[in-house]
Design a protein around this motif. Sequence first.
Motif, short mmCIF file in Angstrom:
data_model
loop_
_atom_site.label_atom_id
_atom_site.label_comp_id
_atom_site.label_asym_id
_atom_site.label_seq_id
_atom_site.Cartn_x
_atom_site.Cartn_y
_atom_site.Cartn_z
N PHE A 1 5.92 10.12 12.72
CA PHE A 1 4.91 9.24 12.15
C PHE A 1 4.62 8.09 13.11
CE2 PHE A 1 5.19 10.00 7.28
CZ PHE A 1 4.77 11.30 7.48
N SER A 2 3.34 7.79 13.25
CA SER A 2 2.95 6.59 13.99
C SER A 2 3.20 5.38 13.10
CB SER A 2 1.47 6.67 14.37
OG SER A 2 0.66 6.67 13.21
N PRO A 3 3.18 4.17 13.66
CA PRO A 3 3.37 2.98 12.80
C PRO A 3 2.37 2.92 11.65
CG PRO A 3 3.58 2.40 15.12
CD PRO A 3 3.13 3.82 15.09
N GLU A 4 1.12 3.29 11.91
CA GLU A 4 0.13 3.26 10.83
C GLU A 4 0.44 4.30 9.77
OE1 GLU A 4 -3.66 3.77 12.57
OE2 GLU A 4 -3.73 1.78 13.50
N GLN A 5 0.88 5.47 10.19
CA GLN A 5 1.22 6.51 9.22
C GLN A 5 2.45 6.13 8.40
OE1 GLN A 5 1.67 9.84 11.82
NE2 GLN A 5 -0.52 10.01 12.24
N ARG A 6 3.42 5.53 9.07
CA ARG A 6 4.61 5.08 8.33
C ARG A 6 4.26 3.97 7.36
NH1 ARG A 6 10.21 5.89 8.46
NH2 ARG A 6 10.84 5.08 6.42
N GLN A 7 3.33 3.13 7.74
CA GLN A 7 2.87 2.07 6.83
C GLN A 7 2.18 2.68 5.62
OE1 GLN A 7 0.21 -0.74 8.65
NE2 GLN A 7 0.07 -2.05 6.84
N ALA A 8 1.37 3.71 5.85
CA ALA A 8 0.72 4.39 4.73
C ALA A 8 1.75 5.05 3.82
CB ALA A 8 -0.28 5.43 5.25
N TRP A 9 2.80 5.62 4.42
CA TRP A 9 3.87 6.24 3.62
C TRP A 9 4.60 5.21 2.78
CZ3 TRP A 9 5.79 11.00 2.47
CH2 TRP A 9 7.09 11.08 1.98
N ASP A 10 4.95 4.08 3.37
CA ASP A 10 5.63 3.03 2.62
C ASP A 10 4.73 2.47 1.52
OD1 ASP A 10 7.81 3.35 4.26
OD2 ASP A 10 7.20 1.76 5.65
N SER A 11 3.44 2.35 1.81
CA SER A 11 2.50 1.89 0.78
C SER A 11 2.44 2.86 -0.38
CB SER A 11 1.12 1.69 1.40
OG SER A 11 0.18 1.32 0.42
N MET A 12 2.50 4.15 -0.07
CA MET A 12 2.50 5.16 -1.13
C MET A 12 3.74 5.01 -2.01
SD MET A 12 4.15 8.28 -1.92
CE MET A 12 4.71 8.86 -0.34
N LEU A 13 4.90 4.83 -1.39
CA LEU A 13 6.13 4.67 -2.17
C LEU A 13 6.07 3.44 -3.07
CD1 LEU A 13 8.85 5.55 0.51
CD2 LEU A 13 8.04 6.98 -1.39
N GLU A 14 5.51 2.36 -2.55
CA GLU A 14 5.39 1.14 -3.34
C GLU A 14 4.44 1.34 -4.53
OE1 GLU A 14 4.10 -3.57 -2.76
OE2 GLU A 14 4.09 -2.17 -1.05
N SER A 15 3.33 2.03 -4.28
CA SER A 15 2.38 2.29 -5.36
C SER A 15 3.00 3.16 -6.43
CB SER A 15 1.12 2.95 -4.80
OG SER A 15 0.48 2.12 -3.86
N VAL A 16 3.73 4.18 -6.03
CA VAL A 16 4.39 5.07 -7.00
C VAL A 16 5.41 4.31 -7.81
CG1 VAL A 16 5.90 7.07 -7.22
CG2 VAL A 16 3.94 7.15 -5.66
N ALA A 17 6.16 3.42 -7.16
CA ALA A 17 7.15 2.62 -7.88
C ALA A 17 6.48 1.74 -8.93
CB ALA A 17 7.96 1.77 -6.89
N ASN A 18 5.36 1.13 -8.57
CA ASN A 18 4.63 0.30 -9.54
C ASN A 18 4.10 1.14 -10.70
OD1 ASN A 18 5.08 -1.99 -7.96
ND2 ASN A 18 3.17 -1.72 -6.82
N LEU A 19 3.60 2.33 -10.38
CA LEU A 19 3.08 3.20 -11.43
C LEU A 19 4.19 3.68 -12.35
CD1 LEU A 19 0.57 5.30 -9.31
CD2 LEU A 19 -0.02 3.71 -11.14
N LYS A 20 5.37 3.92 -11.81
CA LYS A 20 6.50 4.35 -12.66
C LYS A 20 6.89 3.24 -13.64
CE LYS A 20 9.89 6.79 -11.11
NZ LYS A 20 9.64 8.03 -11.83
N LYS A 21 6.78 1.99 -13.19
CA LYS A 21 7.06 0.88 -14.10
C LYS A 21 6.04 0.83 -15.23
CE LYS A 21 9.22 -2.05 -10.58
NZ LYS A 21 9.14 -3.34 -9.82
N LYS A 22 4.77 1.07 -14.90
CA LYS A 22 3.73 1.05 -15.91
C LYS A 22 3.86 2.21 -16.89
CE LYS A 22 0.37 -1.26 -12.92
NZ LYS A 22 -0.96 -1.16 -12.25
N SER A 23 4.34 3.34 -16.39
CA SER A 23 4.47 4.51 -17.27
C SER A 23 5.50 4.26 -18.35
CB SER A 23 4.87 5.74 -16.45
OG SER A 23 6.15 5.56 -15.86
N LYS A 24 6.46 3.39 -18.10
CA LYS A 24 7.46 3.07 -19.11
C LYS A 24 6.90 2.18 -20.21
CE LYS A 24 11.28 3.38 -15.81
NZ LYS A 24 12.41 2.67 -15.18
N LYS A 25 5.69 1.60 -19.97
CA LYS A 25 5.09 0.73 -20.96
C LYS A 25 4.08 1.45 -21.85
CE LYS A 25 5.49 -3.28 -17.90
NZ LYS A 25 4.75 -4.38 -17.22
#
Length: 944
Positions: A528-552
């Motif tokens: 992964f290039s730095p930009e691709q790794r940044q996109a991957w980390d952003s995806m993980l963060e978004s999924v984590a936030n969505l998992k929190k919302k799914s519990k509500k």
Amino acid sequence: MSVEMVELSAKSSEPVRPAGVLQQNRIFLDFFWDIAKPEQEVRLKAVENLIQYLKTSNKEDELEYTFKRLVDGLAHTREAARPGFSLALGQVLSAFEDISLQSILDRIKEKHNLQTVKKKLVRNAMFGNLFGVLALHQSSRLSKVSSQLHSSFLKKTDVFEEVLLGALQTDLASAFSTPEQLQLLLVALQRFPQTLKPKKLKKLLGSSTIINNDNIPKLIDVLKTAARSVKKERILPAVALDLLKLSLKEDSFQLFWKKAIVEGMLKEPPGPTHYMSFRLLGSSLPHLSVAQLKEVLSGEVMMHYGEHVVSAQKPDRFKLAPEMEVYVSDFLQGCQDSDRQLAVMVGFSSLTNQGYPVVPSVWRVVQHLQPDVLQSYVDWLKNMFLQPQLDKLLDFSTRKGSALYLRENSIFRLRKWIVARLTSIVDNHHVKKQEDLIMDLARFVFFHAFFSAKKASANITETEGKLSFPLDDRTRGVLVSSFFGMKLSHLSPNSSVLADGTMWIYHLVQYAQVLLNQPKSIHSSQPFSPEQRQAWDSMLESVANLKKKSKKGQSAESGAFQQLFLLVGMHLFKAPEELLDLMKDLQSCMDKAEEKKSKKKKKKEATDLGEEPDWVEVMVDILLSLLSQPSRHIRQVCKTVFSSICPHVTATALNTILDVSNLYKEDTSDEEDDSDKDENDEAMEEDDDEEEEAAEEMEGEVDQNFRLELMKVLQQQNALATEQDGSSDEDLDDDAMMELDKSLAALFSEQKKKTQAKKDEKTKLQKEKNLVRDFKIKVLDLIEVFVARQAGSPLVLGLVEPLLGIIDRGMSSESNQQEQDFLRRAADIFRNQLCRSKVYCKTVGDRQEELHGLLDKLMTKTQKLSDSSVCLYYFSASLYVVKVLRGAPTETKEEQSAEKTASDVGLSQTDSSSLFPPTITIRRLSHTDFLFSFFLCIYWRWND
């Protein structure tokens, strides 16, 4: 003399036949003829049909006649007929247990009495007693009878001993001359082992065993004869399997297999003897031990079978592979021994042609493996992938080349097959497997597709296996395609969700994150290039936030967004350049969706209109925007995500799909039918003509302008002759000619640029048109998924007219290949998935009037169509609407009765004049008009 008198005279001259069985129909009497035929399949079918007939008719005279014919047939002069009558008698006795065995035994004694029978029929009577005792034994009723019958039966067996020995003593010289005589000997050995003990057998045959070195040549000749005799039937002769069973009993299996089969049958040219050997191999599987299975499955018979499979791939060749699959499937179903199951699976998987196994990678027999055997088989496949051991394979080569090339090519072919086999185990929902095994296979394929181990890691199992040969680009390509083609959504009833409630893709993303976080021990094939790794980390963060919302309590919305993020994230490994910007756009779209949803929520609280949340509509907008990108991977992601949100799709979201693809335009009034369409078509044709004329005029104008420019250049250089001065180009000097050439070159170059610009513009327009059509084809993916997943939803009814509009327009216009593909795809969705769906909307609520209006509109439209093929689609749509209407609840018994009358088409019970509505007149109709008019009649009758 009249014809009537001749017929009467002929009838009166015939003798009067007695009542009873002699007057039975030909079908009943033919059963006994078929039982006596030499073909085994015919005999078995006749016995089955006879028993079924007797149970159905339940006539005593027919049953009495049956026993008479069967007992008589036990001493039939044809050798092939006796086993048939014996089998039939035993099966009839088994089916009719109220018939006394003692009475049948008395019949046999009386009919085949050796004391009273004529001398020339003594031999037949002996066989009659033999097969009669076999029939009683085959009935499986001897254990239930009284001791008196047992005593009588034993006495009969004692008598039979003398009869059997006498018969064999007489025919000893010809015992191995025909398959039938050898079969008789083998049956006697099976049924009466106490009679033919080794000592007596040695006295009769000269040896205490049947299978020995001295008898092998005789057995080979008999087997060859038997193989040729069943060439047309394509079955295994019974004598071959009985000999194999006897070899196991006499502990001479290796001798029989090596000498009689390998060195006997296989030495013949390919044909009946080879096919008999292959069938014997398949039939022997349930009778062999683990060691014997390994020996047989790694020998010459398997090698020749592999060559047959490869050569039979050509058209018009006989293929025995389907029969072998049945043999293996039956063995795995009936065998509970894990070691024997594994030996068979490994044996067949090791038969390879240049490394590629001859059995298909998608082999359905795997579904019969026990869970522990399946795990062991998967481990064998994985180990063979990591460290291909070609020397342990039963490989045959059909190509020539250098040893290095053949070795590398064989390794690639073997690994390619193994990957396909592993993914087929995942995809086959009939295979009994645990989720842990499925995830283990998914991780294995994913790891070797995108990573390699620098050193072993304790918490990552895949790093422990070492590759004896590195993976090349071709193998990695197979791994990548196989991973993204895995169908993991059927692991549980809820699509794409495991038993613990989490999505399977989330587990794989977590696994990928672990791999990415260990760069020192794990190497990524696509870093992964730095930009691709940044996109991957952003995806993980978004999924984590969505998992929190799914519990509500927002699980439906957040779950869909999670799946979309995760799928796009996983596809970063396959197509990072295409999806890098997409991940950012997806994050932006989700943020906008959150803002829009928040505004909607405030508006809802203020107005209290009870509006549904619009997250599905936003999701549909995102998917449509993704589909506009020319990426096959994104297309697959969109289909998967849309499949998961189908239950939540609203009418607005579905209309968005239809509108954005311009599939359908709603008419402004019901009166604008075909007349308006004809006018529009004529207008469109006129517009096309005008455009063509304008283009021609433009070309003419361009040519005129070019001509004027050309004349100006010539006049400026005094190269154009005029009537006044009579000059010509011959008066020009060299410098003037050079100037003229330059001017003409510049003029023609400019003209060429203009012409090329027009061609480029035309090409650009065509490409844009192709992209638009390609986008519409992709949108059909969503419609197809919705029809398949939500066939019972009332929203599906809104797709009838749009799809019909595509078919109508496509049929009536000439189009290129892309347009035809679009039309064919839409027609397939409409006819095979919508109209022929087994699930349809049965609760239309208050939409019955709307459906009646739609039906009237379809009927009226059909009456004016000129294309019969389009009429059939409208007819299917009408039937579909009626099916939906019939599913609506009726209010009164009268309406239910009317509905039943309509469905039964009770023309004979109804006045035909009242069946037709006032607006329909009886006239001479074409075939298509008649079908639709008749359907209209049923519809109006039901509606009244």
